[in-house]
Design an enzyme around this catalytic site. Sequence first.
Site, PDB file in Angstrom:
ATOM      1  N   GLY A 122       1.670  -8.398   2.395  1.00 60.00           N
ATOM      2  CA  GLY A 122       0.721  -8.945   0.762  1.00 60.00           C
ATOM      3  C   GLY A 122       1.060  -9.669  -0.088  1.00 60.00           C
ATOM      4  O   GLY A 122       0.969 -10.154  -1.376  1.00 60.00           O
TER       5      GLY A 122
ATOM      6  N   LYS B   6       8.349  -8.515   5.715  1.00 66.60           N
ATOM      7  CA  LYS B   6       7.635  -8.224   4.787  1.00 66.60           C
ATOM      8  C   LYS B   6       7.213  -9.231   4.622  1.00 66.60           C
ATOM      9  O   LYS B   6       7.224 -10.945   5.030  1.00 66.60           O
ATOM     10  CB  LYS B   6       8.655  -8.102   3.741  1.00 66.60           C
ATOM     11  CG  LYS B   6       9.662  -6.802   3.979  1.00 66.60           C
ATOM     12  CD  LYS B   6      10.115  -6.316   2.360  1.00 66.60           C
ATOM     13  CE  LYS B   6       9.527  -6.232   1.286  1.00 66.60           C
ATOM     14  NZ  LYS B   6       8.949  -5.517   1.339  1.00 66.60           N
TER      15      LYS B   6
ATOM     16  N   ASP C 274       6.705  -4.426   6.542  1.00 64.99           N
ATOM     17  CA  ASP C 274       5.543  -4.231   7.268  1.00 64.99           C
ATOM     18  C   ASP C 274       5.677  -4.036   8.823  1.00 64.99           C
ATOM     19  O   ASP C 274       5.639  -3.587   9.636  1.00 64.99           O
ATOM     20  CB  ASP C 274       4.621  -5.842   7.350  1.00 64.99           C
ATOM     21  CG  ASP C 274       4.590  -6.846   6.845  1.00 64.99           C
ATOM     22  OD1 ASP C 274       3.536  -5.784   6.312  1.00 64.99           O
ATOM     23  OD2 ASP C 274       4.719  -7.825   5.712  1.00 64.99           O
TER      24      ASP C 274
ATOM     25  N   GLU D 276      10.141 -10.501  -4.113  1.00 63.63           N
ATOM     26  CA  GLU D 276      10.869  -8.998  -3.552  1.00 63.63           C
ATOM     27  C   GLU D 276      12.350  -9.371  -3.205  1.00 63.63           C
ATOM     28  O   GLU D 276      12.995  -8.233  -3.077  1.00 63.63           O
ATOM     29  CB  GLU D 276       9.669  -8.697  -2.235  1.00 63.63           C
ATOM     30  CG  GLU D 276       8.271  -8.640  -2.662  1.00 63.63           C
ATOM     31  CD  GLU D 276       7.194  -7.703  -1.539  1.00 63.63           C
ATOM     32  OE1 GLU D 276       6.409  -7.072  -1.756  1.00 63.63           O
ATOM     33  OE2 GLU D 276       7.234  -8.292  -0.125  1.00 63.63           O
TER      34      GLU D 276
ATOM     35  N   SER E  87       1.063  -1.216  -0.132  1.00 63.84           N
ATOM     36  CA  SER E  87      -0.159   0.388  -0.093  1.00 63.84           C
ATOM     37  C   SER E  87       0.825   1.216   0.450  1.00 63.84           C
ATOM     38  O   SER E  87       0.190   2.178  -0.379  1.00 63.84           O
ATOM     39  CB  SER E  87      -0.889   0.026   0.946  1.00 63.84           C
ATOM     40  OG  SER E  87      -0.179   0.446   2.167  1.00 63.84           O
ATOM     41  N   THR E  88       1.919   1.258   0.191  1.00 66.02           N
ATOM     42  CA  THR E  88       3.125   2.266   0.967  1.00 66.02           C
ATOM     43  C   THR E  88       4.263   3.049  -0.815  1.00 66.02           C
ATOM     44  O   THR E  88       4.072   3.686  -1.136  1.00 66.02           O
ATOM     45  CB  THR E  88       3.954   2.410   2.176  1.00 66.02           C
ATOM     46  OG1 THR E  88       3.061   2.320   2.923  1.00 66.02           O
ATOM     47  CG2 THR E  88       4.744   4.069   1.569  1.00 66.02           C
TER      48      THR E  88
END
Length: 234
Positions: free
Chosen positions: A96, A93, A83, A102, A27-28
């Site tokens: 998501g 992390k 996170d 990632e 979301s960021t």
Amino acid sequence: MDAKQIAGEKAAEYVKDEMVVGLGTGSTVYWTIVKLGQLVKNGLKMKGVPTSTKTEELARSLGIPLIDINNAKKIDLAIDGADEVDAEFNLIKGGGGALLREKMIASLAERFLVVVDETKCVKTLGSFPLPVEIVPFGWQMTRNRIDGLGCESKLRTAGRAPYITDNGNFILDCGFDEIHDANGLNLELNRIPGVVENGLFVNMTDAIVIGRNRGKVEECLFCRERIQSSTHTK
């Protein structure tokens, strides 16, 4: 403008012409990708390497040129969210569901930039359950081995079915409460057969952009040994 948008848009300033950029998920970093789409329309020349199908779809919709990871001779910069992040730049992390891709892209990048809002900054990792990606075969046995490291894990679900990652795997969300030895736990988890990867990103982050309330952003710039911070009013 909220803290996530402030941090995400600030991170886009690090992208220069002709860069190959790892595009994270969340979301960021969503705001970073939206800003990059605007910059591309205004003439920025770059190529993106997406960390998830969701990010790929977003980038394509914004007109950002993409390149397959296998065709990228190098990745100049990876930008992603987190996170949780501690004072040593260690991360959790995977909220998501894209932690494997990632981590692969972050590990290949010459520099890894993390964008978060201030609520993600913690003294000790562990309040956010640690995602661990595992193969479906024998997943309950794998979970038992992971729980033996001192956590209580839950299989992530989508409705009534297990959540399936872009790689066809399951995710366990593991409650360790406090993680004092992130590097040691990272190694222990990845030694368990059936574990594909975990969401601890240790000694990987080069810089953090933190969006704060009241329209401010803090930049901790490319230096793990000595964090240099500056605050700017948007």
